[in-house]
Design an enzyme around this catalytic site. Structure first.
Site, short mmCIF file in Angstrom:
data_model
loop_
_atom_site.label_atom_id
_atom_site.label_comp_id
_atom_site.label_asym_id
_atom_site.label_seq_id
_atom_site.Cartn_x
_atom_site.Cartn_y
_atom_site.Cartn_z
N SER A 124 102.39 53.38 2.35
CA SER A 124 102.24 54.37 3.51
C SER A 124 101.19 55.21 3.55
CB SER A 124 103.85 54.73 3.81
OG SER A 124 104.15 55.48 2.69
N HIS A 147 108.84 48.67 -0.22
CA HIS A 147 108.53 50.01 -0.05
C HIS A 147 109.98 50.68 0.31
CE1 HIS A 147 106.21 53.46 0.10
NE2 HIS A 147 105.37 53.37 1.03
N HIS A 194 110.29 50.85 -11.88
CA HIS A 194 109.50 51.43 -11.10
C HIS A 194 107.85 50.90 -11.61
CE1 HIS A 194 107.43 54.49 -8.95
NE2 HIS A 194 108.38 54.63 -8.17
N ARG A 223 113.93 62.57 -8.97
CA ARG A 223 114.67 62.46 -7.79
C ARG A 223 116.01 61.90 -7.71
NH1 ARG A 223 110.10 59.38 -4.35
NH2 ARG A 223 110.56 58.17 -6.04
N ASP A 237 115.95 55.36 -5.07
CA ASP A 237 116.72 54.61 -4.21
C ASP A 237 118.20 54.01 -4.81
OD1 ASP A 237 114.76 54.28 -2.20
OD2 ASP A 237 113.69 52.51 -3.25
N1 CMX Z 1 115.98 44.16 -12.67
C1 CMX Z 1 115.71 43.04 -13.29
N2 CMX Z 1 114.29 42.65 -13.60
C2 CMX Z 1 113.53 43.69 -13.22
C3 CMX Z 1 113.59 44.81 -12.80
C4 CMX Z 1 115.10 45.16 -12.51
N3 CMX Z 1 115.50 46.30 -11.82
N4 CMX Z 1 112.53 45.63 -12.85
C5 CMX Z 1 111.71 44.90 -13.32
N5 CMX Z 1 112.17 43.78 -13.64
C6 CMX Z 1 111.41 42.51 -14.05
C7 CMX Z 1 110.26 42.16 -12.93
O1 CMX Z 1 111.02 41.53 -11.98
C8 CMX Z 1 109.25 41.47 -13.86
O2 CMX Z 1 109.89 40.31 -13.99
P1 CMX Z 1 108.73 38.83 -14.13
O3 CMX Z 1 107.95 39.03 -15.30
O4 CMX Z 1 109.81 37.64 -14.21
O5 CMX Z 1 108.13 39.06 -12.79
C9 CMX Z 1 109.12 42.40 -15.11
O6 CMX Z 1 110.59 42.90 -15.31
C10 CMX Z 1 108.21 43.30 -15.43
O7 CMX Z 1 108.42 44.01 -14.13
P2 CMX Z 1 107.70 45.60 -14.23
O8 CMX Z 1 106.27 45.90 -14.50
O9 CMX Z 1 108.44 46.27 -14.88
O10 CMX Z 1 107.94 46.14 -12.78
P3 CMX Z 1 106.88 45.92 -11.37
O11 CMX Z 1 105.83 47.29 -11.62
O12 CMX Z 1 106.37 44.59 -11.32
O13 CMX Z 1 107.96 46.27 -10.36
C11 CMX Z 1 109.85 47.19 -9.18
C12 CMX Z 1 108.40 47.46 -9.89
C13 CMX Z 1 110.25 48.36 -8.65
C14 CMX Z 1 109.29 46.38 -7.83
C15 CMX Z 1 110.69 46.44 -9.86
O14 CMX Z 1 110.98 47.44 -10.98
C16 CMX Z 1 111.91 45.97 -9.15
O15 CMX Z 1 112.04 45.06 -8.53
N6 CMX Z 1 112.97 46.85 -9.02
C17 CMX Z 1 114.38 46.71 -8.32
C18 CMX Z 1 113.99 47.01 -6.96
C19 CMX Z 1 113.88 48.60 -6.82
O16 CMX Z 1 114.54 49.34 -7.01
N7 CMX Z 1 112.78 48.84 -5.71
C20 CMX Z 1 112.49 50.12 -5.52
C21 CMX Z 1 111.42 50.88 -5.84
C22 CMX Z 1 111.31 52.00 -5.55
C23 CMX Z 1 109.95 52.65 -5.22
O17 CMX Z 1 108.97 52.05 -5.51
O18 CMX Z 1 109.54 53.69 -4.66
#
Ligand code: CMX
Length: 430
Positions: free
Chosen positions: A233, A263, A309, A318, A364
């Protein structure tokens, strides 16, 4: 202490000179390099953008103008907006002056309601919110003054005026969307005696005998205010604003990015997770039940919402601020207790699994459960709340960019063919 406009007017010449000096003396210094993976991978980690309003440190979390967000938890959002813009917290006089400026601009033009009421009844609240912001563009002072030949040095003043107009109206617009979408009855009038967040809370019409819902709204709007410059954003708003599209266009564009499930929409998923746990276990699950449920979720290839994250490597401060609020305001609530239980159990499971780089909760993981506790149960609406808050950061960044005359955003893109050729060239050279 000076009011916001006067303070900015005092600071801006120095900021301009500092930027010119840095470019004069270090303009050719390299601060980042880009790999092929980064070019294909969303530019993660590429330093190619300046944002002075806030910084997200992987090991410390968000700091607004150098102040850790946790230390701002007791501040009003208006104070945080002044801080985002100027780098200083306002004293009582400067705060009162900003609040007056906002109250004077709070009236929402009637055509906004006509438009919102004419939309299909199943329009998403974020669509309505972004459209309302865009509709008010007709009143942009920046656009009018630009057409009249406004000099570049004055761009920030017109951007500030549009930003104040917009921020002043957002609580009424957002609350109106809630009332329309959730069939809660007629729109509720603004109460000019209370602060920005409390006015928003009362216009939503959620029963609040203890006053804690208004406190939650103050906290919510403060904690979500900004998250540096490269998130979807902020970067979108920055780019649209860099074409000298006025703040209505730019903020509306930023909100459209916030509406994405990767997001701003993630908080909905977290609440689904909490509600599902409560349904399945008929209340708060035991540690062992939750451990097993978490493992099953992971084995099914699903993520644990609210954990992990892209940048942070600690419990999001937060989350900690919201948890502190929950401990005080609703410690016995099932939703809060489940959130707390997840916090006690899930990080160890994620560590054991060893995939997520960050096993800790983000903001979140808790925000939705608190809103739900107070009766704001319409998930679809949560991102609008986020948008009202994030508009402060978007506007502050726009004001500073116009003050510094930041040029139009135009990174160079390359074709896959170009990459293939240059990778081969690089291999040969090595
Ligand atoms: N549960 C299960 N697996 C997870 C995880 C979780 N909460 N967080 C990361 N992983 C996994 C990823 O899916 C990834 O798996 P693959 O290698 O099979 O693709 C692996 O761990 C490595 O990921 P990462 O480098 O640690 O995390 P990313 O930077 O790629 O993604 C995020 C970050 C937030 C999208 C991810 O942690 C996630 O999907 N979390 C759950 C959803 C969530 O809470 N989103 C809110 C984000 C808030 C914000 O950005 O403001």
């Amino acid at each position: 202490m000076l009011g916001l406009k006067e303070k900015l007017a005092q600071q801006i010449p120095g900021l301009r000179e500092e930027m010119r000096k840095l470019q004069r003396e270090h303009g050719e210094t390299v601060i980042s390099q880009v790999t092929v993976s980064q070019a294909f991978g969303g530019m993660r980690g590429v330093r190619g953008l300046v944002c002075d309003t806030s910084v997200v440190d992987p090991d410390q979390g968000l700091a607004v103008r150098g102040i850790p967000i946790g230390d701002l938890a007791d501040r009003l959002p208006e104070e945080v907006f002044y801080l985002l813009c100027t780098g200083e917290l306002p004293d009582a006089e400067a705060l009162a002056s900003l609040q007056t400026e906002l109250r004077q601009r709070a009236h929402v033009p009637p055509y906004v309601w006509d438009m919102l009421e004419a939309l299909p009844k199943d329009s998403h609240p974020m669509t309505m919110f972004s459209l309302a912001v865009l509709a008010m563009e007709r009143d942009s002072v920046f656009r009018r003054r630009y057409a009249e030949g406004m000099p570049k040095e004055a761009h920030w003043e017109a951007t500030l005026e549009d930003s104040l107009q917009l921020l002043a109206k957002l609580p009424a617009v957002a609350a109106g969307i809630y009332r329309l979408r959730s069939h809660r009855g007629a729109l509720l009038p603004s109460d000019r005696r209370v602060d920005w967040a409390a006015d928003y809370a009362q216009m939503l019409g959620i029963a609040d005998p203890s006053g804690e819902f208004a406190n939650l709204m103050r906290l919510y709007l403060t904690l979500h205010c900004d998250h540096e410059g490269g998130n979807v954003s902020a970067f979108t708003c920055h780019t649209v604003g860099s074409a000298l599209s006025d703040p209505y266009y730019a903020v509306s564009a930023g909100l459209n990015g916030l509406a994405g499930p990767l997001h701003g929409l993630a908080n909905q998923e977290c609440l689904h997770f909490v509600l599902e746990l409560r349904r399945k276990f008929n209340g708060v699950p035991s540690d062992e039940q939750l451990r097993e449920y978490t493992w099953n979720t992971l084995r099914e290839g699903r993520v644990i919402p609210g954990y992990g994250h892209a940048v942070l490597r600690i419990t999001d401060p937060r989350f900690t601020a919201f948890r502190k609020f929950g401990e005080r305001a609703c410690a016995d609530d099932d939703f809060f207790r489940i959130v707390d239980k997840i916090f006690a159990v899930v990080p160890a499971v994620l560590r054991e699994q060893g995939k997520a780089k960050d096993p800790w909760p983000n903001v979140d993981a808790i925000s939705g459960a608190l809103l739900y506790h107070f009766g704001l149960t319409e998930f679809d609406y949560y991102t609008v709340l986020f948008g009202v808050s994030r508009a402060m950061g978007l506007c502050a960044q726009l004001i500073l960019n116009r003050a510094l005359g930041t040029p139009i955003t135009r990174p160079k893109s390359v074709s896959t063919e170009w990459i293939k050729k240059n990778v081969k060239g690089a291999q040969k050279a090595a």
